[in-house]
Design an enzyme around this catalytic site. Structure first.
Site, PDB file in Angstrom:
ATOM      1  N   CYS A 181       0.893  -1.182   0.000  1.00 41.68           N
ATOM      2  CA  CYS A 181       0.000   0.000   0.000  1.00 41.68           C
ATOM      3  C   CYS A 181       0.918   1.215   0.000  1.00 41.68           C
ATOM      4  O   CYS A 181       1.177   1.797   1.047  1.00 41.68           O
ATOM      5  CB  CYS A 181      -0.884   0.012   1.240  1.00 41.68           C
ATOM      6  SG  CYS A 181      -1.678  -1.563   1.589  1.00 41.68           S
TER       7      CYS A 181
ATOM      8  N   ALA B 112       1.393   4.311  -2.026  1.00 43.53           N
ATOM      9  CA  ALA B 112       1.294   5.740  -2.387  1.00 43.53           C
ATOM     10  C   ALA B 112       1.064   6.596  -1.153  1.00 43.53           C
ATOM     11  O   ALA B 112       0.391   6.155  -0.223  1.00 43.53           O
ATOM     12  CB  ALA B 112       0.145   5.948  -3.376  1.00 43.53           C
ATOM     13  N   PRO B 113       1.631   7.795  -1.090  1.00 47.52           N
ATOM     14  CA  PRO B 113       2.395   8.466  -2.151  1.00 47.52           C
ATOM     15  C   PRO B 113       3.881   8.082  -2.240  1.00 47.52           C
ATOM     16  O   PRO B 113       4.569   8.524  -3.140  1.00 47.52           O
ATOM     17  CB  PRO B 113       2.258   9.947  -1.776  1.00 47.52           C
ATOM     18  CG  PRO B 113       2.089   9.948  -0.289  1.00 47.52           C
ATOM     19  CD  PRO B 113       1.345   8.687   0.055  1.00 47.52           C
TER      20      PRO B 113
ATOM     21  N   GLY C  38       6.189   7.433   0.793  1.00 47.37           N
ATOM     22  CA  GLY C  38       7.071   7.666   1.948  1.00 47.37           C
ATOM     23  C   GLY C  38       7.848   6.422   2.334  1.00 47.37           C
ATOM     24  O   GLY C  38       9.083   6.439   2.427  1.00 47.37           O
ATOM     25  N   LYS C  39       7.132   5.306   2.517  1.00 45.93           N
ATOM     26  CA  LYS C  39       7.814   4.075   2.951  1.00 45.93           C
ATOM     27  C   LYS C  39       8.655   3.518   1.805  1.00 45.93           C
ATOM     28  O   LYS C  39       9.722   2.970   2.033  1.00 45.93           O
ATOM     29  CB  LYS C  39       6.801   3.005   3.395  1.00 45.93           C
ATOM     30  CG  LYS C  39       5.750   3.464   4.373  1.00 45.93           C
ATOM     31  CD  LYS C  39       6.229   3.537   5.776  1.00 45.93           C
ATOM     32  CE  LYS C  39       5.133   3.985   6.732  1.00 45.93           C
ATOM     33  NZ  LYS C  39       4.297   5.125   6.319  1.00 45.93           N
TER      34      LYS C  39
ATOM     35  N   CYS D 162      -1.565   4.216  10.953  1.00 46.11           N
ATOM     36  CA  CYS D 162      -1.378   5.513  11.624  1.00 46.11           C
ATOM     37  C   CYS D 162      -2.602   5.767  12.495  1.00 46.11           C
ATOM     38  O   CYS D 162      -3.224   6.817  12.422  1.00 46.11           O
ATOM     39  CB  CYS D 162      -1.129   6.625  10.617  1.00 46.11           C
ATOM     40  SG  CYS D 162      -2.393   6.775   9.375  1.00 46.11           S
TER      41      CYS D 162
HETATM   42  N1  SAM Z   1       2.740   3.729   2.549  1.00 43.40           N
HETATM   43  C1  SAM Z   1       2.325   5.027   2.105  1.00 43.40           C
HETATM   44  C2  SAM Z   1       3.422   6.028   2.388  1.00 43.40           C
HETATM   45  O1  SAM Z   1       4.215   5.801   3.316  1.00 43.40           O
HETATM   46  O2  SAM Z   1       3.522   7.041   1.669  1.00 43.40           O
HETATM   47  C3  SAM Z   1       0.993   5.440   2.707  1.00 43.40           C
HETATM   48  C4  SAM Z   1      -0.069   4.412   2.479  1.00 43.40           C
HETATM   49  S1  SAM Z   1      -1.645   4.849   3.042  1.00 43.40           S
HETATM   50  C5  SAM Z   1      -1.501   4.661   4.731  1.00 43.40           C
HETATM   51  C6  SAM Z   1      -2.570   3.453   2.569  1.00 43.40           C
HETATM   52  C7  SAM Z   1      -2.704   3.224   1.083  1.00 43.40           C
HETATM   53  O3  SAM Z   1      -3.516   2.054   0.893  1.00 43.40           O
HETATM   54  C8  SAM Z   1      -3.389   4.341   0.312  1.00 43.40           C
HETATM   55  O4  SAM Z   1      -2.554   4.782  -0.721  1.00 43.40           O
HETATM   56  C9  SAM Z   1      -4.654   3.695  -0.242  1.00 43.40           C
HETATM   57  O5  SAM Z   1      -4.983   4.139  -1.541  1.00 43.40           O
HETATM   58  C10 SAM Z   1      -4.313   2.227  -0.255  1.00 43.40           C
HETATM   59  N2  SAM Z   1      -5.509   1.346  -0.153  1.00 43.40           N
HETATM   60  C11 SAM Z   1      -6.793   1.708   0.090  1.00 43.40           C
HETATM   61  N3  SAM Z   1      -7.589   0.626   0.071  1.00 43.40           N
HETATM   62  C12 SAM Z   1      -6.807  -0.441  -0.170  1.00 43.40           C
HETATM   63  C13 SAM Z   1      -7.052  -1.832  -0.315  1.00 43.40           C
HETATM   64  N4  SAM Z   1      -8.265  -2.332  -0.193  1.00 43.40           N
HETATM   65  N5  SAM Z   1      -6.005  -2.633  -0.595  1.00 43.40           N
HETATM   66  C14 SAM Z   1      -4.763  -2.127  -0.708  1.00 43.40           C
HETATM   67  N6  SAM Z   1      -4.478  -0.818  -0.575  1.00 43.40           N
HETATM   68  C15 SAM Z   1      -5.483   0.019  -0.309  1.00 43.40           C
END
Ligand code: SAM
Length: 443
Positions: free
Chosen positions: A103, A105-106, A108-109, A224
């Protein structure tokens, strides 16, 4: 800040008397922090994030969009707690060959992973929402490391590649309680119902990708948010239902991080950053019968060409296999060629390898990706270091003129950092900066 009553009650139950301190922290301004890329020796301040060697706090939040170095990928703006992933990688999978950030976007990890892992690791950075996957690809391209694949798949699609990854990072979509002071939208969206929904969606996501993790592979699970359902309860469930052992992360300094039975908590009143939870697990065994798919890449390799019309070169020239894919010239790390071609077939790939450029008729048009790549041999191109105003005009994709520079393709650079290409015609330049990356804001 007006917190939902149910959130207050639940969090008071979790924290007891400490809740007041948390509430106070949530009402104070969030700290600004950045992680510096290894592209350039850039020290923005002296106050470091204790758990990440390249993390720094800034005294104030500048307008990042107005800084050409931000667009050059010299640093990434990331809240400090999340940077703890750096410790996790260093302690538990410092030499992983293949890592999935599910998961992502955007980014960071993913930018942190690509920075902490050896440059020879393969990182698959996935995002299910397509519009967000474009931003992810942009951020990773700007970060400049090779061996990154950006995909736009659902978690279940990784079921097609069982036993592939040494480590999988699931930074799960969550109820976002830890982001309340940075994102008031998270407060509006919060409800007890949403917490339950998020917790069960997280289990679904984890189950879907479990098979893609190798036997004894490492799972990093993070959110988070503060509630136990999405954090400890889910980790307990992973251990029992999916089959994993918990791993600890050693801390040398007094960081204020709260270790719980199932992971590590970051509270804004105890650590300088946003609310965050992270847990590290080791997968017990791969169920019998699940074997890694055989890589049948012979067909795709046919398109390999050794000598395209290039007007630039790469560092470590022997390392790359250059391929012409429908006139797009790409360089792949030969060591990963079969893996990448295999993954390209199984997944919806949006970016992979080093895109050098495009062949149009008899010309070769260099790509923005290679301009920003750490692997570009800058000596093989004409570089023009420009002043601040010209850099901003370039990044806005405005017309710029460089009457005293050479004709042809020029690499535009600011303070020694590559930004992208122009084609200098003498009286004007064709600005080749990607349209979708341009600065839209008035500066
Ligand atoms: N890891 C990212 C970073 O550090 O920049 C932040 C990730 S954010 C907490 C969670 C991400 O999961 C979002 O980009 C979202 O679009 C995606 N997401 C939403 N529903 C999801 C699903 N059912 N399965 C997988 N990813 C999903």
């Amino acid at each position: 800040m007006l917190l939902p009553e149910a959130f207050i009650n639940r969090t008071k139950e979790l924290l007891g008397e400490e809740f007041e301190a948390l509430e106070k922290a949530l009402n104070s301004p969030p700290p600004t922090s950045i992680r510096v890329n290894t592209k350039m020796n850039y020290l923005p301040s002296t106050e470091k994030v204790k758990w990440c060697e390249t993390g720094y706090y800034l005294n104030e939040r500048p307008l990042f969009t107005a800084d050409p170095l931000f667009h050059a990928g010299v640093y990434y703006v990331q809240e400090a707690s999340s940077m703890f992933l750096h410790q996790v990688v260093k302690q538990h999978f410092p030499n992983a060959r293949s890592v999935l950030d599910l998961c992502a976007a955007p980014g960071g990890k993913s930018t942190l992973l690509s920075q902490t892992l050896p440059e020879t690791s393969l990182l698959i950075s996935n995002e299910v929402v397509r519009s967000r996957a474009y931003i992810l690809a942009e951020n990773l391209i700007k970060w400049g490391n090779p061996n990154i694949i950006v995909t736009n798949n659902e978690p279940k699609d990784f079921g097609n590649i069982p036993g592939f990854f040494d480590a999988v990072v699931v930074d799960a979509p969550c109820s976002g309680e830890g982001m309340f002071r940075k994102d008031t939208g998270a407060i509006e969206e919060w409800s007890e119902y949403n917490v339950t929904l998020c917790a069960s969606r997280q289990r679904e996501i984890l189950s879907s990708v479990w098979d893609t993790l190798k036997n004894e592979g490492i799972l990093v699970y993070s959110t988070c948010t503060f509630n136990r359902e999405e954090n400890e309860e889910n980790v307990k469930w992973i251990c029992k239902e999916l089959g994993a052992d918990l791993l600890r992360v050693n801390q040398t300094e007094n960081t204020g991080i709260t270790a719980t039975e199932y992971g590590y908590r970051f509270y804004p009143h105890k650590t300088r950053g946003e609310g965050f939870f992270i847990s590290v697990l080791k997968k017990k065994t791969l169920p019998p019968g699940l074997k890694r798919k055989k890589k049948d890449d012979k067909k795709s390799i046919k398109s390999v060409t050794k000598e395209p019309v290039l007007t630039l070169s790469l560092q470590e020239s022997d390392r790359w296999t250059v391929i012409n894919e429908n006139n797009q010239i790409k360089a792949y790390d030969t060591e990963y060629l079969s893996d990448i071609l295999f993954l390209n077939k199984e997944l919806k790939t949006m970016h992979s390898g080093l895109l050098l450029g495009e062949v149009k008729g008899s010309s070769f048009i260099p790509s923005a990706s290679i301009a920003l790549s750490k692997k570009l041999n800058r000596d093989s191109t004409e570089v023009v270091d420009v002043d601040y105003q010209t850099a901003i005009s370039f990044l806005r994709k405005d017309a710029i003129t460089l009457p005293n520079a050479a004709r042809g393709h020029l690499l535009i650079s600011y303070k020694g950092q590559s930004l992208g290409w122009v084609k200098n015609m003498g009286n004007r330049c064709n600005n080749l900066y990607p349209h979708e990356w341009r600065i839209r804001m008035k500066i």
